[in-house]
Design an enzyme around this catalytic site. Sequence first.
Site, PDB file in Angstrom:
ATOM      1  CG  ASP A  85      -2.106   0.723   1.188  1.00 56.79           C
ATOM      2  OD1 ASP A  85      -2.258   1.390   0.127  1.00 56.79           O
ATOM      3  OD2 ASP A  85      -3.144   0.411   1.748  1.00 56.79           O
ATOM      4  CG  ASP A 142      -9.234   2.251  -0.474  1.00 56.15           C
ATOM      5  OD1 ASP A 142      -8.839   1.228  -0.743  1.00 56.15           O
ATOM      6  OD2 ASP A 142      -8.820   3.051   0.400  1.00 56.15           O
TER       7      ASP A 142
HETATM    8  C1  DGJ Z   1      -5.928   1.873   1.982  1.00 58.71           C
HETATM    9  C2  DGJ Z   1      -6.071   0.478   1.212  1.00 58.71           C
HETATM   10  O1  DGJ Z   1      -6.749   1.062  -0.058  1.00 58.71           O
HETATM   11  C3  DGJ Z   1      -7.046  -0.222   1.743  1.00 58.71           C
HETATM   12  O2  DGJ Z   1      -7.737  -1.212   0.981  1.00 58.71           O
HETATM   13  C4  DGJ Z   1      -6.645  -0.749   3.274  1.00 58.71           C
HETATM   14  O3  DGJ Z   1      -5.554  -1.585   2.823  1.00 58.71           O
HETATM   15  C5  DGJ Z   1      -6.036   0.500   4.049  1.00 58.71           C
HETATM   16  N1  DGJ Z   1      -5.449   1.467   3.176  1.00 58.71           N
HETATM   17  C6  DGJ Z   1      -5.567   0.058   5.177  1.00 58.71           C
HETATM   18  O4  DGJ Z   1      -5.050   1.133   5.774  1.00 58.71           O
END
Ligand code: DGJ
Length: 718
Positions: free
Chosen positions: A453, A517
């Site tokens: 991430d 997301d």
């Molecule tokens: C942002 C990501 O896009 C989410 O899927 C998740 O992993 C969160 N971060 C976790 O902090």
Amino acid sequence: MAVSGTAIGLVHLRRAGCSILLDFRNTGMPAFVHWGGDLGDCGDDELAAIADALVPPVPPSSFDVPIRLTLVPQRSDGHSGRPGLSGHRGGQDWSPSFTPVRVDQPAVGVLEVEARDDAAALTLTTQLDLTPPGLLRARHTVRNDGADGYQVAGLAVTLPVPAQASELLDFTGRWARERHPQRQAFRFGTWSREGRRGRTGHDATIGLMVGTDGFDFGSGEVWAAHVAWSGDHVTYAERSPSGFAVLGGGELLEAGEVLLAAGEEYATPWLCAAYSAVGIDGISDAFHGWLRARPQHPGPDRPRPVVLNTWEAVYFDHDLDRLRALAGVAASIGVERFVLDDGWFRHRRDDSAGLGDWYVDESIWPQGLHPLVDHVRGLGMQFGLWVEPEMVNLDSDLYQAHPDWLLSAGGRVPVAWRKQQVLDLVNPDAYAYVLERLDALLTEYDIGYLKWDQNRDYVDAGHAGRPAVRDQTLAVYRLMDELRARHPDVEIEDCSSGGARVDLEILQRTDRIWASDSNDAFERQTIQRWTGVFLPPELIGAHIGPTKSHQTGRNLEVSFRAATALFGHAGMEWDITSTTDDERAALRAWIEFYKANRGLLHTGRVVRGDHPDPSAWVHGVVAADGVEAIFAYVQLATSAAYVPGPVRLPGLLPDRSYRVQPVDVAGPPSGMGYATRQPPWLAAGGVTMSGRALATTGLEMPCLNPEQALLLLARAAD
Ligand code: DGJ
């Protein structure tokens, strides 16, 4: 100067319905005569005639010679648009004029041109690679041949587009709403999409397309360009009354960012571009074709496993029993990869602390992750782990020990974003620390997958007082490359607050992207449709989220969520321990269908129908041999008409006959009398028609409620 492969100073590259023609017969840089439709197998005379016919007239009140667009347009050749190279050497050598000294065609479709300006002491090398599926990869490299430093301000790749390209399509977005299209006329001036976020960006245009009037998925000529770079970048379309129009792009450099010492080089990112004579789907053919031909591409030998990601199921509430139960249900319905998301490392009880402390949190996991990893592996699933290696919280052991390991400028701590800062990976010690930590985790645990991430834009991204977005971007690439070399079987998912780092260079070292997301299937229809123009479905993570979306509050039925996630690398992000028996049965059936059909979904040709009703979409994947296909008819909103009208199913073999049937994967869609008042062919359970008729007249669809999808299976019947 010899132009290898041609006796006449004209270079013609040809692949997959696309031609490129360069004219080296003049002095100076070659004229970029054509990038577009196939010119056929031309002899020398014909090529010369084409090139001659495209020499423009000399207009009134202008230079005394025709100005032609060159491979690297410069002020010195009369170009009035954005220059290819801009830079200087202490205020000198700012207007170079290059002359080719070497032209090679080392392989079919590949051209290398080396050009020099001896006065400015610069060498410029251009590589064009028109790959078999028609994707053009192009880049320039500039070398400083002088004794003094040369400052590169910008170096862009430009490609000519003809006057017929009158409409422009690009993309914008934000968190949880990435890659939404915007369309406008391609007028005089420059339409420039600039990303200065340090990462590719939620709002980045994944590609910029120009095309003939009204070009659509299945019609029109289209030219598209994508800058394969994960740092600051620019993609632009420029049209001038002087008679040229281009698509261009490159890296955006900060003042002082690239200073070449004697003998040093700077290479641009690859500009990846495609031409299609058959609409946007033809652009996908080129991008998908190239991506799928890469040796590291997850092809049929590595079927994309069904994923359960814990994020929306438990967030930071890491509890071994709860996670074991989740894994148990996941395995029981057929999940193949279990991914432990954020929250497992020291101090990470919420998003305010812990980034950088890449040790398993002993207070939550007294025996480390072993009990969970063993449980997951024992259930026959692969174990995946979330990491965010490029970041640090000020509230962390790492920051307390190394407060100087931040990308920053002016001695300031940059403005926080999600309470985090960017770790300075240009600093070899910080880099070594992160590499050691990730390597140690991958060595200790049986981890098959990293969700990598990156959750913030950069601000004041400096290293040792100098701008460092470029160096940081290269350090991230190096880090991924090094980890992959040490752990070649570990796959990496590229995530960046959802889909803020979607580009072809990060994909050279990752196995899929997290598109957004937003797990809201309604939002995902748009995000996946347009991300999918450039990336094939197997590279796009697509999960079934909870019934009530955590991002939008929208309630969606499991059948619609399943039909949406089916067209990607499928998974779930939902507390499935709380699902009803019916929901679990639906998930099980959906997983079975996905497993049975992922071979087709992840190798076939992606098509979209140009349905005139904007509230109903059709898209599908047609097997490479054309004998079967899966389509989705998606009712997004209510239609203006009572009946939607026939929907055309594109992409099938015109002369084959197909049996088209509805498939009930995770429950039927609901609609105004869906169960009782279907069009006769649907009530009869299917229809047999030719591929030609399906693409030409199409099929009447049922009257569906909004936010519903009907899945159709087409199989050759003759
Ligand atoms: C942002 C990501 O896009 C989410 O899927 C998740 O992993 C969160 N971060 C976790 O902090």
